[in-house]
Design a protein around this motif. Structure first.
Motif, PDB file in Angstrom:
ATOM      1  N   LEU A 124     -26.082  46.062 -45.544  1.00 32.56           N
ATOM      2  CA  LEU A 124     -24.733  45.821 -46.062  1.00 32.56           C
ATOM      3  C   LEU A 124     -23.961  44.891 -45.123  1.00 32.56           C
ATOM      4  N   TYR A 125     -24.114  45.180 -43.814  1.00 28.38           N
ATOM      5  CA  TYR A 125     -23.377  44.392 -42.815  1.00 28.38           C
ATOM      6  C   TYR A 125     -23.824  42.936 -42.846  1.00 28.38           C
ATOM      7  N   LYS A 126     -25.131  42.741 -43.140  1.00 27.77           N
ATOM      8  CA  LYS A 126     -25.638  41.357 -43.195  1.00 27.77           C
ATOM      9  C   LYS A 126     -25.038  40.602 -44.374  1.00 27.77           C
ATOM     10  N   ILE A 127     -24.870  41.299 -45.507  1.00 26.97           N
ATOM     11  CA  ILE A 127     -24.291  40.622 -46.688  1.00 26.97           C
ATOM     12  C   ILE A 127     -22.797  40.396 -46.459  1.00 26.97           C
ATOM     13  N   VAL A 128     -22.109  41.492 -46.036  1.00 27.02           N
ATOM     14  CA  VAL A 128     -20.650  41.422 -45.835  1.00 27.02           C
ATOM     15  C   VAL A 128     -20.358  41.934 -44.428  1.00 27.02           C
ATOM     16  N   PRO A 129     -20.181  41.030 -43.446  1.00 31.48           N
ATOM     17  CA  PRO A 129     -20.017  41.497 -42.060  1.00 31.48           C
ATOM     18  C   PRO A 129     -18.664  42.167 -41.819  1.00 31.48           C
ATOM     19  N   LYS A 130     -18.523  43.409 -42.352  1.00 32.94           N
ATOM     20  CA  LYS A 130     -17.293  44.174 -42.096  1.00 32.94           C
ATOM     21  C   LYS A 130     -17.640  45.273 -41.100  1.00 32.94           C
ATOM     22  N   ASN A 131     -16.717  45.517 -40.150  1.00 30.82           N
ATOM     23  CA  ASN A 131     -16.974  46.533 -39.118  1.00 30.82           C
ATOM     24  C   ASN A 131     -17.419  47.904 -39.638  1.00 30.82           C
ATOM     25  N   PRO A 132     -16.712  48.450 -40.677  1.00 23.13           N
ATOM     26  CA  PRO A 132     -17.093  49.808 -41.103  1.00 23.13           C
ATOM     27  C   PRO A 132     -18.584  49.905 -41.433  1.00 23.13           C
ATOM     28  N   TYR A 133     -19.165  48.879 -42.070  1.00 27.06           N
ATOM     29  CA  TYR A 133     -20.580  48.951 -42.463  1.00 27.06           C
ATOM     30  C   TYR A 133     -21.473  49.048 -41.228  1.00 27.06           C
ATOM     31  N   TYR A 134     -21.106  48.298 -40.195  1.00 25.71           N
ATOM     32  CA  TYR A 134     -21.887  48.311 -38.961  1.00 25.71           C
ATOM     33  C   TYR A 134     -21.856  49.721 -38.362  1.00 25.71           C
ATOM     34  N   PHE A 135     -20.667  50.319 -38.378  1.00 25.00           N
ATOM     35  CA  PHE A 135     -20.535  51.641 -37.757  1.00 25.00           C
ATOM     36  C   PHE A 135     -21.118  52.757 -38.628  1.00 25.00           C
ATOM     37  N   TRP A 136     -21.238  52.490 -39.919  1.00 21.41           N
ATOM     38  CA  TRP A 136     -21.979  53.450 -40.755  1.00 21.41           C
ATOM     39  C   TRP A 136     -23.405  53.561 -40.228  1.00 21.41           C
ATOM     40  N   SER A 137     -23.946  52.424 -39.878  1.00 23.51           N
ATOM     41  CA  SER A 137     -25.320  52.386 -39.398  1.00 23.51           C
ATOM     42  C   SER A 137     -25.430  53.121 -38.056  1.00 23.51           C
ATOM     43  N   VAL A 138     -24.419  52.908 -37.192  1.00 22.90           N
ATOM     44  CA  VAL A 138     -24.411  53.586 -35.881  1.00 22.90           C
ATOM     45  C   VAL A 138     -24.346  55.102 -36.088  1.00 22.90           C
ATOM     46  N   MET A 139     -23.462  55.532 -37.003  1.00 21.32           N
ATOM     47  CA  MET A 139     -23.295  56.967 -37.256  1.00 21.32           C
ATOM     48  C   MET A 139     -24.598  57.571 -37.768  1.00 21.32           C
ATOM     49  N   SER A 140     -25.333  56.792 -38.563  1.00 26.22           N
ATOM     50  CA  SER A 140     -26.605  57.305 -39.106  1.00 26.22           C
ATOM     51  C   SER A 140     -27.604  57.542 -37.975  1.00 26.22           C
ATOM     52  N   GLU A 182      -9.489  52.864 -34.653  1.00 29.68           N
ATOM     53  CA  GLU A 182      -9.570  54.079 -33.829  1.00 29.68           C
ATOM     54  C   GLU A 182     -10.902  54.798 -34.036  1.00 29.68           C
ATOM     55  N   ALA A 183     -11.360  54.831 -35.292  1.00 30.96           N
ATOM     56  CA  ALA A 183     -12.600  55.547 -35.616  1.00 30.96           C
ATOM     57  C   ALA A 183     -13.772  55.014 -34.801  1.00 30.96           C
ATOM     58  N   GLU A 184     -13.741  53.697 -34.513  1.00 36.09           N
ATOM     59  CA  GLU A 184     -14.861  53.085 -33.784  1.00 36.09           C
ATOM     60  C   GLU A 184     -14.851  53.544 -32.331  1.00 36.09           C
ATOM     61  N   VAL A 185     -13.632  53.689 -31.751  1.00 34.53           N
ATOM     62  CA  VAL A 185     -13.524  54.189 -30.377  1.00 34.53           C
ATOM     63  C   VAL A 185     -13.975  55.649 -30.337  1.00 34.53           C
ATOM     64  N   GLU A 186     -13.550  56.436 -31.340  1.00 34.33           N
ATOM     65  CA  GLU A 186     -13.955  57.857 -31.441  1.00 34.33           C
ATOM     66  C   GLU A 186     -15.482  57.960 -31.436  1.00 34.33           C
ATOM     67  N   LEU A 187     -16.115  57.062 -32.184  1.00 34.11           N
ATOM     68  CA  LEU A 187     -17.572  57.087 -32.325  1.00 34.11           C
ATOM     69  C   LEU A 187     -18.229  56.809 -30.971  1.00 34.11           C
ATOM     70  N   TYR A 188     -17.680  55.831 -30.255  1.00 33.94           N
ATOM     71  CA  TYR A 188     -18.208  55.457 -28.944  1.00 33.94           C
ATOM     72  C   TYR A 188     -18.101  56.666 -28.000  1.00 33.94           C
ATOM     73  N   TYR A 189     -16.944  57.300 -28.025  1.00 32.08           N
ATOM     74  CA  TYR A 189     -16.697  58.478 -27.182  1.00 32.08           C
ATOM     75  C   TYR A 189     -17.705  59.587 -27.522  1.00 32.08           C
ATOM     76  N   MET A 190     -17.943  59.758 -28.834  1.00 30.79           N
ATOM     77  CA  MET A 190     -18.852  60.815 -29.307  1.00 30.79           C
ATOM     78  C   MET A 190     -20.272  60.580 -28.770  1.00 30.79           C
ATOM     79  N   ILE A 191     -20.705  59.301 -28.796  1.00 31.65           N
ATOM     80  CA  ILE A 191     -22.064  58.973 -28.331  1.00 31.65           C
ATOM     81  C   ILE A 191     -22.174  59.271 -26.838  1.00 31.65           C
ATOM     82  N   LEU A 192     -21.180  58.816 -26.068  1.00 31.37           N
ATOM     83  CA  LEU A 192     -21.235  59.009 -24.612  1.00 31.37           C
ATOM     84  C   LEU A 192     -21.202  60.496 -24.265  1.00 31.37           C
TER      85      LEU A 192
END
Length: 943
Positions: free
Chosen positions: A111-127, A165-175
């Motif tokens: 999805l991110y490759k077709i439409v480079p929007k941040n949320p799609y990239y982070f969907w992949s990270v969350m997965s 903010e959600a992207e920072v939350e995700l980073y914090y969650m991973i660490l």
């Protein structure tokens, strides 16, 4: 109509996919699932790409509980329209529904490759994070999934592409999951942390969590101190402040001479500093515009901690008794005053209890109309203060120490105060509680104490007062919950269904408080109501599956990533719920009881439930006890209240009982699988038929049942008494003591013997036949014994007081269940013996001899069936007798012994007794109806 409209459309346009799917939805909703599925598959095979058909198919598959089919739909659509953002995101969500995390990761990146929007990239990270959570191997999640997720986020950080903010939350969650607490702290404190704004103090809370993990107590202390200066009513920071002060004292930490104390500023590292800090908070509070409870309670908390360390006196913080007295003067008119002080009552020495209560009573403005009359409050404030004192008196055990006479006097006084307090609530809405409701509840608690001490009349007065309370305060859940418990203890289920539905339990409450209803539903003979209450509970558990995936999808859409693992944990917790397993098992046993061999054959009933004796679908290892055992308010002292030990024992008892019930269900479900006639002595063939293994399954289950029963008996030897408001005991004790257990086990052993007779034939099986004959005899004796334990009156009048015998009802219900199992086993016997008999009769005709001896097993069986018939008829007659007595019982004429009852109370007493009588009457009727149907089945058993 929808189906008709769709048909009209399809006549004109044969290939209109959407119309076909809409027709399928119509068919699905009218219960024609197979037709609906066939129609849907026709459309799906054509791999449609129009939005309407895809949406309609998604709706249909979700209603069919087949979310995995939605993924196939969108996989095909994405292949055909590879650049569609919409189809790609639908595919991602379809994978999310079925928890295909690896495919989600790929779909997110596509999805991110077709439409480079941040949320799609982070969907992949969350997965990736979800793959790490669900990975069985923790090592794999720490070395592969999480580091990959970290690298993906770091790439975005370096490119300065972090937006939300959600992207920072995700980073914090991973660490945090990688245990890189220092790095997580740097993220929160750094530039990225500025984005954390949606929650109040979100940044501070995250910093605090990391400081604790890193054991950086100076920072913990300084941050808590700083936050308390901002808001000195925030209790969580007092706890952290105290924790850190004492940690620093234990580590003998001293502040550096030159530089800052810590990253967060000044640090307190001695008891003196803590004491003066709390004193400052209190003097600040006196200047604030609204009264704050935090500083005063913090002082009590500090005293408690210093006492535990054995160093209280030297700091002159004051006497806890005096501090609590001052607190009461300041906040006594607030409902929270009792719960605040409850935590600290253990600071008072027991010898001071009565003095303390008297001291509190002295400051409440109460006015007595005349001498010797009860002094009553003149306004709501005074009423709240007085109520607080009464609750504290109960908590300190002052009421428990009283004699019976004193207790009754207190009950009368409390009810007088309750009725007087109703004046203040005349303008209350129906949905609001009356100010004086707790008086009524406390009076009922006192009466429950008397009932446990053997005072039979007290329980009727409990019900009377609660019904009166409910008439003035129809939304009071505590009144309803107590009524439910007491009616169930008396064996009256009829009023309970109505009370429970008026509680309007929502969502998760079906799991947390549902046990109050389902524990008694089937066991008191209200079969129809029991079916209904099981359905309510099961509907919630089944819809939870579907609903949770929707929550997860919403969380992805709105970037609430930290909630996704919570939702999944929630779903797992519900799937492993003890209550879910219990209701499912009891529901199936109930269905068999009401239908098998009455409206459908046992085989059909078991097939419709997809039951198989080999399968055990209960997650024994992961069973979770989600019951809320403190849902009923209790003001009891610690030694009388529900303890951790009670919870453990109750869970053990419930699990043992569930095991017995689930094995019984599986043994019954194995009966139809045995009903094949087998060529005698042809052992190879038996194994081929797969029937031999079926009897092995049944024998193995029988051994497990024996083991479970032994564990159950051992457990009951402990003679555990739960508090009256604690968890209700299971039906296990009754099951053993009335003999149902022995009857049911010996019935399953009989199955094994009959099977042996079936494989060996009639010729040389005299020993087996004799064994079967003896089993039949002892079974009839045991069933007769069980019936004797059902005899007696359900309600009797003793010295003007009503005494109920709910255990007779439970025994009757067990009798009906046991006789039903006896009939299912007898039907199996019948199916084995009938072919043998017809073979013998053929032989007779061939030889034209009348002297071909009939094997004894036939006579044994016929005698047994006749005796079963007689016994069941006797029970039906006994039940008719009970019905007549219950109908004739004129409870109104009972001269109620306590003539002190007010006219008002007499009215409610009459209602309560009527409800119990009517409930018993209905129970007995339903049990009688069911037994009559069973008797008809017995009459058909003629080989």
């Amino acid at each position: 109509m929808a189906i008709q409209q769709a048909d009209k459309l399809l006549k004109k346009h044969k290939d209109l996919h959407c119309a076909k799917v809409l027709k399928a939805i119509g068919l699905q909703r009218t219960g024609k699932q197979d037709e609906a599925y066939a129609l849907a598959q026709e459309v799906a095979a054509l791999e449609p790409t129009d939005d309407n058909s895809l949406q309609a198919l998604t709706i249909l598959y979700r209603e069919m509980h087949r979310p995995e089919l939605v993924t196939k739909l969108y996989e095909a659509a994405v292949k055909k329209v590879p650049n569609s953002e919409e189809y790609h995101s639908h595919l991602f969500m379809a994978y999310a529904r079925v928890g295909e995390y690896k495919k989600m990761q790929q779909a997110g990146m596509a999805l991110y490759k077709i439409v480079p929007k941040n949320p799609y990239y982070f969907w992949s990270v969350m997965s990736l994070i979800m793959q790490s959570i669900s990975a069985q191997d923790e090592n794999l999640s720490k070395t592969m999934f999480l580091p990959l997720a970290e690298r993906m986020v770091e790439k975005m950080v370096k490119e300065d592409k972090i937006e939300a903010e959600a992207e920072v939350e995700l980073y914090y969650m991973i660490l945090e999951r990688l245990e890189k607490y220092k790095e997580a702290l740097d993220v929160v404190r750094g530039k990225l942390g500025e984005k954390l704004t949606s929650e109040l103090q979100s940044r501070e809370n995250k910093c605090m969590a990391m400081y604790k993990k890193l054991h950086r107590w100076p920072e913990c202390n300084a941050l808590a101190r700083r936050l308390l200066l901002k808001n000195s009513d925030d209790w969580q920071f007092y706890i952290t402040y105290f924790d850190s002060v004492f940690q620093l004292i234990d580590e003998s930490w001293t502040p550096p001479a030159e530089e800052e104390h810590s990253l967060e500023g000044e640090v307190h590292c001695s008891i003196e500093q803590a004491v003066s800090f709390i004193e400052e908070r209190i003097s600040e509070e006196s200047k604030s515009s609204r009264p704050l409870r935090g500083p005063y309670l913090a002082k009590l908390e500090l005293i408690r901690r210093l006492r535990r360390r054995g160093c209280n006196d030297e700091y002159k913080l004051g006497d806890p008794e005096e501090l609590m007295f001052q607190y009461f003067k300041k906040f006594g008119d607030k409902p929270c005053c009792f719960t605040d002080l409850k935590v600290f009552v253990d600071l008072l020495p027991p010898s001071q209890y009565t003095k303390f209560i008297r001291q509190l009573l002295d400051v409440i403005p109460l006015a007595a109309a005349a001498e010797n009359e009860v002094a009553l409050p003149g306004d709501i404030k005074a009423l709240q203060q007085h109520l607080c004192v009464v609750q504290l008196s109960r908590l300190l055990g002052i009421y428990h120490a009283m004699e019976k006479k004193q207790k009754l006097a207190v009950v009368r006084e409390l009810m007088l105060r309750y009725r007087h307090g109703l004046e203040f609530g005349k303008s209350c809405l129906k949905t609001e509680l009356q100010f004086s409701d707790y008086y009524c509840l406390l009076a009922v608690h006192l009466l429950l104490d008397l009932w446990l001490e053997g005072e039979e009349a007290a329980v009727w007065q409990c019900l009377t007062l609660l019904e009166e309370g409910l008439s003035h305060s129809p939304s009071n859940a505590q009144f309803k919950l107590l009524l439910i418990r007491i009616y169930c203890r008396l064996g009256a289920f009829e009023p309970v269904s109505e009370l429970y539905s008026s509680l309007d339990a929502k969502h998760i409450q079906h799991d947390t408080i549902g046990y109050l209803l389902t524990r008694y539903a089937g066991s008191l003979g209200h079969y129809a109501a029991a079916s209904q209450s099981c359905n309510f509970a099961l509907r919630f558990f089944h819809s939870n599956q579907k609903d949770t995936s929707e929550y997860i999808i919403q969380a992805y859409k709105y970037g609430a990533f930290e909630k996704i693992p919570e939702f999944i944990a929630f779903r797992n917790r519900l799937n492993s719920s003890l209550h879910f397993a219990q209701v499912r098992t009891e529901r199936m046993l109930l269905d068999l009881l009401l239908e098998a061999n009455i409206s459908t054959s046992l085989e059909e009933s078991i097939k419709s439930m997809s039951l198989s004796p080999e399968e055990d679908d209960i997650p024994w290892k992961d069973l979770r006890d989600n019951r809320d055992l403190t849902v009923l308010f209790s003001w009891d002292p610690k030694d009388r209240d529900i303890s951790e030990e009670h919870r453990k024992l109750s869970l053990e008892e419930e699990t043992l009982w569930l095991r017995i019930r689930s094995l019984t269900l599986r043994l019954v479900s194995g009966l139809p699988t045995l009903g094949h006639t087998i060529q005698p002595k042809n052992s190879e063939k038996t194994a081929e038929n797969g029937v031999s293994s079926k009897i092995d399954t049944i024998r193995a289950l029988l051994q497990q049942l024996e083991a479970a029963v032994d564990s159950g008996k051992k457990f009951l030897e402990q003679k555990i008494q739960y508090p009256v408001l604690g968890p209700p005991p299971t039906r296990m004790a009754g099951f053993f003591s009335n003999g149902s257990c022995q009857c049911q086990t010996s019935l399953f052993y009989l199955v094994s013997d009959i099977y042996e007779l079936d494989t060996n034939g009639l010729e040389d099986s005299a020993e087996i036949q004799e064994r079967i004959g003896n089993s039949f005899k002892s079974l009839v004796e045991r069933l007769t014994d069980l019936f004797n334990k059902c005899k007696g009156d359900l309600i009797e009048v003793r010295d003007g007081t009503l005494k109920t015998h709910p255990n007779l009802l439970e025994n009757l219900v067990f009798f009906v269940e046991t006789i039903s199992i006896a009939l299912w086993v007898s039907s199996y016997c019948d199916s084995v013996l009938r072919p043998f008999k017809s073979n013998l009769q053929k032989k007779k005709k061939k030889k034209k001899e009348s002297s071909v001896a009939m094997p004894p097993v036939f006579t044994h069986f016929l005698d047994y069936v006749t005796e079963l018939q007689t016994l069941t008829s006797n029970v039906i007659d006994h039940i008719k007798g009970l019905e007549i007595i219950l109908t004739a019982l004129k409870l109104e004429e009972l001269s109620l012994k306590d003539t002190l009852l007010l006219q008002e109370e007499k009215k409610f007493t009459k209602t309560v007794q009527g409800k119990v009588q009517s409930s018993y009457h209905h129970s007995v009727q339903e049990i009688g109806e069911l037994l009559k149907k069973r008797l008809d089945t017995i009459k058909k058993l003629k080989i």
